[in-house]
Each structure stands twice: as structure tokens, then as C-alpha cells.
Design a protein around this motif. Structure first.
Motif, mmCIF file in Angstrom:
data_model
loop_
_atom_site.group_PDB
_atom_site.id
_atom_site.type_symbol
_atom_site.label_atom_id
_atom_site.label_comp_id
_atom_site.label_asym_id
_atom_site.label_seq_id
_atom_site.Cartn_x
_atom_site.Cartn_y
_atom_site.Cartn_z
ATOM 1 N N ASP A 114 4.685 5.155 -4.119
ATOM 2 C CA ASP A 114 4.902 6.433 -4.810
ATOM 3 C C ASP A 114 4.790 6.258 -6.324
ATOM 4 O O ASP A 114 4.563 7.211 -7.046
ATOM 5 C CB ASP A 114 6.304 6.967 -4.477
ATOM 6 C CG ASP A 114 6.469 7.168 -2.979
ATOM 7 O OD1 ASP A 114 5.590 7.800 -2.391
ATOM 8 O OD2 ASP A 114 7.459 6.674 -2.416
ATOM 9 N N SER A 135 0.823 -1.210 0.000
ATOM 10 C CA SER A 135 0.000 0.000 0.000
ATOM 11 C C SER A 135 0.864 1.271 0.000
ATOM 12 O O SER A 135 2.056 1.216 0.287
ATOM 13 C CB SER A 135 -0.915 -0.007 1.220
ATOM 14 O OG SER A 135 -0.115 0.018 2.384
ATOM 15 N N GLU A 136 0.230 2.378 -0.319
ATOM 16 C CA GLU A 136 0.857 3.708 -0.283
ATOM 17 C C GLU A 136 2.168 3.783 -1.066
ATOM 18 O O GLU A 136 3.196 4.248 -0.553
ATOM 19 C CB GLU A 136 1.077 4.150 1.163
ATOM 20 C CG GLU A 136 -0.238 4.428 1.873
ATOM 21 C CD GLU A 136 -0.067 4.685 3.353
ATOM 22 O OE1 GLU A 136 1.021 5.129 3.746
ATOM 23 O OE2 GLU A 136 -1.021 4.438 4.093
#
Lengths: 57, 371
Positions: free
Chosen positions: B117, B114-115
Motif C-alpha cells: 500500500d 508485492s502489492e
């Protein structure tokens, strides 16, 4: 009742005294062991799943 | 006797230490935090196994030697010893749980994609990798660049024999990059040991993985799932760059893609198409149809002197764009752009004595792709 639980837990670990084993096998019916084992197995699985969920949270 | 023992012990210790740290013998420590953790786990478990092995086999061989029959040893005769049995059941249990706790923590970290860039789609194809930078409009196919002459033994091996590509996957360091991995044909596996990523790419499924690279550099890998005749010829090269350098590369690559798209509309000269077509053919088609278009029948038909190819231009174009179902010929509509498709068709229609004299324009291919 405690004796029954102790015998099932010993079976979970795979270690039992020969004397106790003889005593257990002379019981009139196996149903007490079977029911206790099923209940303890469910508790074990649910406990393990709960631990995994708690750790992964 | 004592010197013999000393020699055995010292050489075993030396061997175990050198084999653990010698380059190529052990798994690499890698260049991500996760790869470092995996390496740490691997070494911890390795040394636990070494200690267990030394204790168990040490006790066994000592007993065999010390209490041997020729010295008058008598075997003990007892049925059970509950304390010892509980001891040797509980100790391995605790060791296993002790190993499982940090291993599970690392596994949890490995699966947390997750998360990120940056998202990169990795698509396995027989026998190349396609990389798409999602949301960046940059996509390209990465082909093995080892010359065929090296593989056939006409030339000596290069430094990165079978482990080099025409265009590497470029990634920034210090940014979380999520990989979305799938396949267009059969199951492949994208494996780069230094990044501690080895993930199957499965047609119809999207697998996730991620990296956050700590050090710039070139990291090489291979397909790790037997995927057909050229399984050994689809290497992976990852070029990890400083963030600013990566951003500059991305701008440059976007511009190049824009220029390529603009080139679709103009009229291409025959020589241009032939030159570009030869490059595309060498990197994409020569694996099956061979450098001189002689093919490898019956699976891979010859293109040189192929009567149907020469006579039926339309069939030729459709075959390259859409593939031939039930054969090894894949569809290239999603792998090659209109310029590459037009130039490779033109090249194969005019190389090796095919000499049809006709060319195919990228604009014509673009129209067909849009239909």
C-alpha cells in the motif's frame, strides 16, 4: 541392476552392511556404481528443485 | 541423592522457562504476523533442540554412570548394527525436513513484497538514515538526537541513550509497507527487532523487504553492519500510527515540506540562518567536526579558525554540497535541502570566532544545485 541401485542408495544414506560392502568392492569395474550414482544424483537434484518450485508456486 | 536430582531438574526447568520469557533474553515476538511466525519457529526449534539435547546427553550420562568400569562393566564388541544405523540416520533427517517445511513457508512469505500500500525508500548514509515516501513527495533524514554531552560523559544517560532520533520513520498500522533499501556510501543494515526486519543496505543495489504492523507504538533499532566510526550513532526509530492518524501526519508533513520549499526564495536574516545552522550542524556535522568545530584531525579537520574555510567562501560552499572525494567528507546535496545547506554554511562561517560576517542565501544554493 537392482542390487547396484540399492548399493548407491545405501551410500546416499551413509549406511551399508559390511557384507554387502565387501561384495560391492569385489566388483570388476567401478563404472556401474559411478554411472548409477550420477544418474540418481541428477534425479535427486531435479526432484528437489521440482518440489521447491511446486511448493513456491 | 534424590533431593539433589530434584533440585537440579527443577532449577534447570525454572532457568530455561525464565530465560526464554524474561524481557531482553529472548528474541521479541514482534508486532507483525511475520515476526510472530519467526518467533514461533524459533521457539519450536529451540524446544526440539532441548529435547534432543536431553535425550542424547541423558542417554550418554546414564550409560557412563550405570555401566562404569568400577562396577565391572565390559564393553560390547560388535562392528555394525544396520537397523540402529538406519534409525539414527533417518530420525535426524525427518526432524530436519520437519523444521525446513514451516521455515520455508515463512521465508516465502517474508520475501513476498508485492502489492504494497505504501513504498518507502530507506537509504543508509554515514551515519544517519534517509527515508523517502515514494509518490508522496515526503522525504527526510533521521539523525540520532542523543546529546553529545551524554556520549562524552558530561551528562547522565537519558532513557533512550543512543536509541533516539530527531525524526522517526512514521508508518501506518494494518497496511502493507514495502521498503526499498540502498546506501549512499558503505554497507549498512536496517534492523528493527520488533518488526523482524534486518536487511543490508548496499550501495548500487536495492533490497526489498516489507512490514504490516499490527500494533501502534514506538519501535527502536540500530544499524547492524559495522559502517565506520559512528556506526553506533545511527539508530532507527519507527513510529507506527493508526491509519487515520498517519494520513493526517502525511498531510501535515507534505505541507511542512511545501513551506520549506517556499522559504528557499525569500531573503533570510543572519540570525535565522545561524539558529537553523546550529541545529543542522549539531545533528549532521558535529559527529565528525565536533560541537565546537575543533574537529578530530587528521581525518576530520577543524572548522574553527580554518584559514581556507574563512578565506575561500566558494570552496566552502562547494565542499559542503559536493563533498571531497577520497576523504570522509560526503556530498550533502541529496541529504540536506537548500535552506539547511545555506544555514549550515553560514553557521560554520560565523561560529566559534570564525566571524566572517557573510551569509549564504538558500536561493543561491538552490541555483547551484540546479546547475
Amino acid at each position: 541392476m537392482w542390487g547396484l541401485i540399492k548399493s548407491v542408495l545405501a551410500a546416499f544414506l551413509g549406511v551399508q552392511k559390511e557384507e554387502q560392502r565387501r561384495k560391492d568392492f569385489s566388483a570388476s569395474s567401478p563404472w556401474g556404481f559411478i554411472i548409477t550414482a550420477v544418474i540418481l544424483a541428477i534425479i535427486f537434484v531435479v526432484g528437489l528443485a521440482g518440489l521447491a518450485i511446486w511448493v513456491a508456486r | 541423592m534424590r533431593s539433589l536430582w530434584r533440585w537440579i531438574v527443577s532449577s534447570s526447568v525454572f532457568l530455561s522457562i525464565t530465560s526464554v520469557h524474561a524481557n531482553g533474553w529472548n528474541m521479541p515476538r514482534g508486532v507483525t504476523d511475520v515476526s510472530g511466525e519467526i518467533y514461533g519457529l524459533h521457539m519450536t526449534i529451540f524446544w526440539i533442540c532441548v529435547v534432543i539435547g536431553a535425550v542424547v546427553f541423558g542417554a550418554m550420562f546414564y550409560s557412563l554412570f550405570r555401566y562404569r568400569h568400577s562396577k565391572g562393566a565390559k564393553s560390547a564388541n560388535f562392528h555394525e548394527h544396520t537397523t540402529v544405523e538406519i534409525f539414527w540416520t533417518t530420525i535426524p533427517l525427518l526432524i530436519l525436513v520437519g523444521m525446513a517445511v514451516p521455515a520455508t513457508a515463512t521465508l516465502t512469505k517474508m520475501y513476498d513484497a508485492s502489492e504494497a500500500d505504501l513504498d518507502v525508500m530507506i537509504i543508509g548514509q554515514q551515519w544517519r538514515w534517509r527515508y523517502e515516501y515514494l509518490g508522496e513527495e515526503v522525504a527526510f533524514t533521521s539523525n540520532m538526537s542523543t546529546p553529545r554531552a551524554q556520549i562524552s560523559g558530561e551528562e547522565g544517560f537519558g532513557e533512550h541513550y543512543l536509541r533516539e532520533v530527531d525524526e522517526p520513520l512514521v508508518l501506518p498500522i494494518n497496511r502493507k509497507v514495502r521498503f526499498l533499501m540502498t546506501s549512499d556510501d558503505v554497507i549498512h543494515s536496517w534492523w528493527v527487532p520488533e518488526l523482524a526486519v534486518k536487511q543490508d543496505t548496499i550501495p548500487g543495489f536495492i533490497n526489498e523487504n516489507w512490514v504490516n504492523i499490527n500494533e501502534p507504538g514506538i519501535y527502536r533499532g540500530q544499524c547492524a553492519e559495522l559502517c565506520g566510526i559512528d556506526h553506533a550513532f545511527m539508530p532507527i526509530v519507527v513510529h507506527a500510527m493508526e491509519e487515520a492518524e498517519f494520513d493526517a501526519w502525511m498531510v501535515e508533513r507534505k505541507e511542512a515540506m511545501k513551506q520549506e520549499a517556499l522559504g528557499v526564495d525569500r531573503e533570510w536574516e543572519m540570525q535565522e540562518l545561524m539558529a537553523r545552522g546550529e541545529t543542522v550542524f549539531e545533528s549532521i556535522c558535529a559527529a565528525c567536526h565536533q560541537s565546537e568545530g575543533q574537529g578530530a584531525p587528521p581525518a576530520f579537520p577543524a572548522l574553527a579558525g580554518n584559514a581556507r574555510l574563512i578565506e575561500d567562501r566558494e570552496w566552502h560552499i562547494q565542499t559542503v554540497i559536493n563533498g571531497v572525494s577520497g576523504t570522509a567528507m560526503p556530498a550533502f546535496r541529496n541529504t540536506l535541502n537548500p535552506v539547511e545547506l545555506a544555514s549550515v554554511v553560514t553557521y560554520t562561517r560565523n561560529a566559534w570566532g570564525n566571524d566572517t560576517g557573510d551569509s549564504v542565501q538558500p536561493a543561491d544554493i538552490a541555483r547551484r544545485l540546479a546547475q
